[in-house]
Scaffold this motif. Structure first.
Motif, PDB file in Angstrom:
ATOM      1  N   ASN A  39      16.165  -8.835  -9.331  1.00  0.00           N
ATOM      2  CA  ASN A  39      16.057 -10.389  -9.749  1.00  0.00           C
ATOM      3  C   ASN A  39      14.660 -10.744 -10.534  1.00  0.00           C
ATOM      4  N   VAL A  40      13.673  -9.762 -10.411  1.00  0.00           N
ATOM      5  CA  VAL A  40      12.390 -10.140 -10.816  1.00  0.00           C
ATOM      6  C   VAL A  40      12.241 -10.752 -12.229  1.00  0.00           C
ATOM      7  N   TYR A  41      13.136 -10.126 -13.051  1.00  0.00           N
ATOM      8  CA  TYR A  41      13.169 -10.779 -14.537  1.00  0.00           C
ATOM      9  C   TYR A  41      14.340 -11.898 -14.761  1.00  0.00           C
ATOM     10  N   ARG A  42      15.358 -12.030 -13.859  1.00  0.00           N
ATOM     11  CA  ARG A  42      15.886 -13.033 -13.796  1.00  0.00           C
ATOM     12  C   ARG A  42      15.251 -14.214 -13.713  1.00  0.00           C
ATOM     13  N   TYR A  43      14.370 -14.364 -12.749  1.00  0.00           N
ATOM     14  CA  TYR A  43      13.553 -15.615 -12.386  1.00  0.00           C
ATOM     15  C   TYR A  43      12.331 -15.372 -13.047  1.00  0.00           C
ATOM     16  N   ILE A  44      12.345 -15.441 -14.240  1.00  0.00           N
ATOM     17  CA  ILE A  44      10.703 -15.183 -14.882  1.00  0.00           C
ATOM     18  C   ILE A  44       9.638 -15.803 -14.487  1.00  0.00           C
ATOM     19  N   ARG A  45       9.884 -16.999 -14.136  1.00  0.00           N
ATOM     20  CA  ARG A  45       8.791 -18.069 -13.841  1.00  0.00           C
ATOM     21  C   ARG A  45       8.349 -17.683 -12.513  1.00  0.00           C
ATOM     22  N   TRP A  46       9.175 -17.004 -11.714  1.00  0.00           N
ATOM     23  CA  TRP A  46       8.597 -16.460 -10.384  1.00  0.00           C
ATOM     24  C   TRP A  46       8.178 -14.996 -10.295  1.00  0.00           C
ATOM     25  N   THR A  47       8.094 -14.244 -11.621  1.00  0.00           N
ATOM     26  CA  THR A  47       7.954 -12.769 -11.440  1.00  0.00           C
ATOM     27  C   THR A  47       6.564 -12.722 -10.671  1.00  0.00           C
ATOM     28  N   GLN A  48       5.543 -13.322 -11.007  1.00  0.00           N
ATOM     29  CA  GLN A  48       4.298 -12.811 -10.383  1.00  0.00           C
ATOM     30  C   GLN A  48       4.230 -13.330  -8.887  1.00  0.00           C
ATOM     31  N   PHE A  49       4.953 -14.367  -8.473  1.00  0.00           N
ATOM     32  CA  PHE A  49       5.201 -14.507  -7.098  1.00  0.00           C
ATOM     33  C   PHE A  49       5.975 -13.672  -6.393  1.00  0.00           C
ATOM     34  N   LEU A  50       6.999 -13.070  -6.924  1.00  0.00           N
ATOM     35  CA  LEU A  50       8.052 -12.035  -6.426  1.00  0.00           C
ATOM     36  C   LEU A  50       7.110 -10.757  -6.298  1.00  0.00           C
ATOM     37  N   ARG A  51       6.352 -10.478  -7.177  1.00  0.00           N
ATOM     38  CA  ARG A  51       5.582  -9.251  -7.018  1.00  0.00           C
ATOM     39  C   ARG A  51       4.491  -9.251  -6.007  1.00  0.00           C
ATOM     40  N   HIS A  52       3.991 -10.355  -5.861  1.00  0.00           N
ATOM     41  CA  HIS A  52       3.085 -10.350  -4.633  1.00  0.00           C
ATOM     42  C   HIS A  52       3.957 -10.481  -3.375  1.00  0.00           C
ATOM     43  N   ALA A  53       4.916 -11.199  -3.224  1.00  0.00           N
ATOM     44  CA  ALA A  53       5.660 -11.045  -2.119  1.00  0.00           C
ATOM     45  C   ALA A  53       6.121  -9.714  -1.733  1.00  0.00           C
ATOM     46  N   GLN A  54       6.551  -8.884  -2.779  1.00  0.00           N
ATOM     47  CA  GLN A  54       6.758  -7.541  -2.702  1.00  0.00           C
ATOM     48  C   GLN A  54       5.724  -6.883  -1.943  1.00  0.00           C
ATOM     49  N   ILE A  55       4.700  -6.976  -2.484  1.00  0.00           N
ATOM     50  CA  ILE A  55       3.529  -5.907  -2.002  1.00  0.00           C
ATOM     51  C   ILE A  55       3.210  -6.366  -0.584  1.00  0.00           C
ATOM     52  N   TRP A  56       3.185  -7.806  -0.224  1.00  0.00           N
ATOM     53  CA  TRP A  56       2.760  -8.088   1.336  1.00  0.00           C
ATOM     54  C   TRP A  56       3.851  -8.008   2.092  1.00  0.00           C
ATOM     55  N   ALA A  57       5.427  -8.099   1.652  1.00  0.00           N
ATOM     56  CA  ALA A  57       6.269  -7.851   2.551  1.00  0.00           C
ATOM     57  C   ALA A  57       6.347  -6.175   3.008  1.00  0.00           C
ATOM     58  N   ASN A  58       6.131  -5.249   1.699  1.00  0.00           N
ATOM     59  CA  ASN A  58       5.948  -3.827   1.979  1.00  0.00           C
ATOM     60  C   ASN A  58       4.882  -3.875   3.240  1.00  0.00           C
ATOM     61  N   TYR A  59       3.682  -4.428   3.121  1.00  0.00           N
ATOM     62  CA  TYR A  59       2.523  -4.257   4.218  1.00  0.00           C
ATOM     63  C   TYR A  59       3.235  -4.588   5.304  1.00  0.00           C
ATOM     64  N   VAL A  60       3.840  -5.481   5.353  1.00  0.00           N
ATOM     65  CA  VAL A  60       4.388  -6.144   6.985  1.00  0.00           C
ATOM     66  C   VAL A  60       5.585  -4.999   7.489  1.00  0.00           C
ATOM     67  N   TRP A  61       6.155  -4.647   6.630  1.00  0.00           N
ATOM     68  CA  TRP A  61       7.132  -3.555   6.966  1.00  0.00           C
ATOM     69  C   TRP A  61       6.627  -2.078   7.413  1.00  0.00           C
ATOM     70  N   ALA A  62       5.645  -1.823   6.728  1.00  0.00           N
ATOM     71  CA  ALA A  62       4.952  -0.792   7.096  1.00  0.00           C
ATOM     72  C   ALA A  62       3.997  -0.769   8.313  1.00  0.00           C
ATOM     73  N   ILE A  63       3.254  -1.854   8.546  1.00  0.00           N
ATOM     74  CA  ILE A  63       2.541  -1.970   9.718  1.00  0.00           C
ATOM     75  C   ILE A  63       3.456  -2.006  10.882  1.00  0.00           C
ATOM     76  N   SER A  64       4.620  -2.752  10.750  1.00  0.00           N
ATOM     77  CA  SER A  64       5.398  -3.001  11.704  1.00  0.00           C
ATOM     78  C   SER A  64       6.151  -1.223  12.307  1.00  0.00           C
ATOM     79  N   LEU A  65       6.547  -0.860  11.168  1.00  0.00           N
ATOM     80  CA  LEU A  65       6.985   0.719  11.553  1.00  0.00           C
ATOM     81  C   LEU A  65       5.963   1.300  12.290  1.00  0.00           C
ATOM     82  N   PHE A  66       4.695   1.390  11.549  1.00  0.00           N
ATOM     83  CA  PHE A  66       3.541   2.162  12.056  1.00  0.00           C
ATOM     84  C   PHE A  66       3.343   1.977  13.417  1.00  0.00           C
TER      85      PHE A  66
END
Length: 129
Positions: free
Chosen positions: A17-44
């Motif tokens: 959905n990142v290109y479906r909501y083009i106005r939110w692309t930057q926010f979604l990319r940042h959210a994805q990066i930091w969500a990946n960090y949260v999942w990774a540190i939790s699993l670690f």
């Protein structure tokens, strides 16, 4: 298992959905990066004492930043991942020069590998255009 399921579902949704909501692309990319960090540190934190290579999960957020973000964002994500790795090791009570040497090498890898990926991504963009 629930953490992995939520991580896979959220990454799939953002990628779809990142290109479906083009106005939110930057926010979604940042959210994805930091969500990946949260999942990774939790699993670690959950798996780190039982599965040695689990520290490699922390590379996901900086590499995601390297591909989708700029150099500063990549360095920030790498510093947060590396610092978190060292903080968790300190919390676990890691002792001895050899163990801390290995921990710092892991943190250094978490800083250098994403910068290499960022350079490759930028080179491919230059070649493509």
């Amino acid at each position: 298992v629930a953490i992995i399921g939520v991580a896979l579902a959220s990454n799939a949704w953002i990628a779809r959905n990142v290109y479906r909501y083009i106005r939110w692309t930057q926010f979604l990319r940042h959210a994805q990066i930091w969500a990946n960090y949260v999942w990774a540190i939790s699993l670690f934190c959950l798996l780190g004492r039982y599965w040695g290579p689990s520290w490699l999960l922390l590379i996901v957020a900086p590499v995601s930043a390297a591909v989708h973000g700029g150099r500063k964002e990549t360095m920030l994500a790498a510093a947060v991942s590396g610092g978190s790795l060292l903080a968790v090791y300190m919390f676990w009570g890691v002792e001895g020069g050899y163990a801390w040497g290995q921990a710092f090498v892991h943190a250094l890898f978490l800083a250098l590998f994403p910068m290499f990926i960022h350079s490759l991504a930028q080179a491919s963009l230059r070649v493509r255009s």
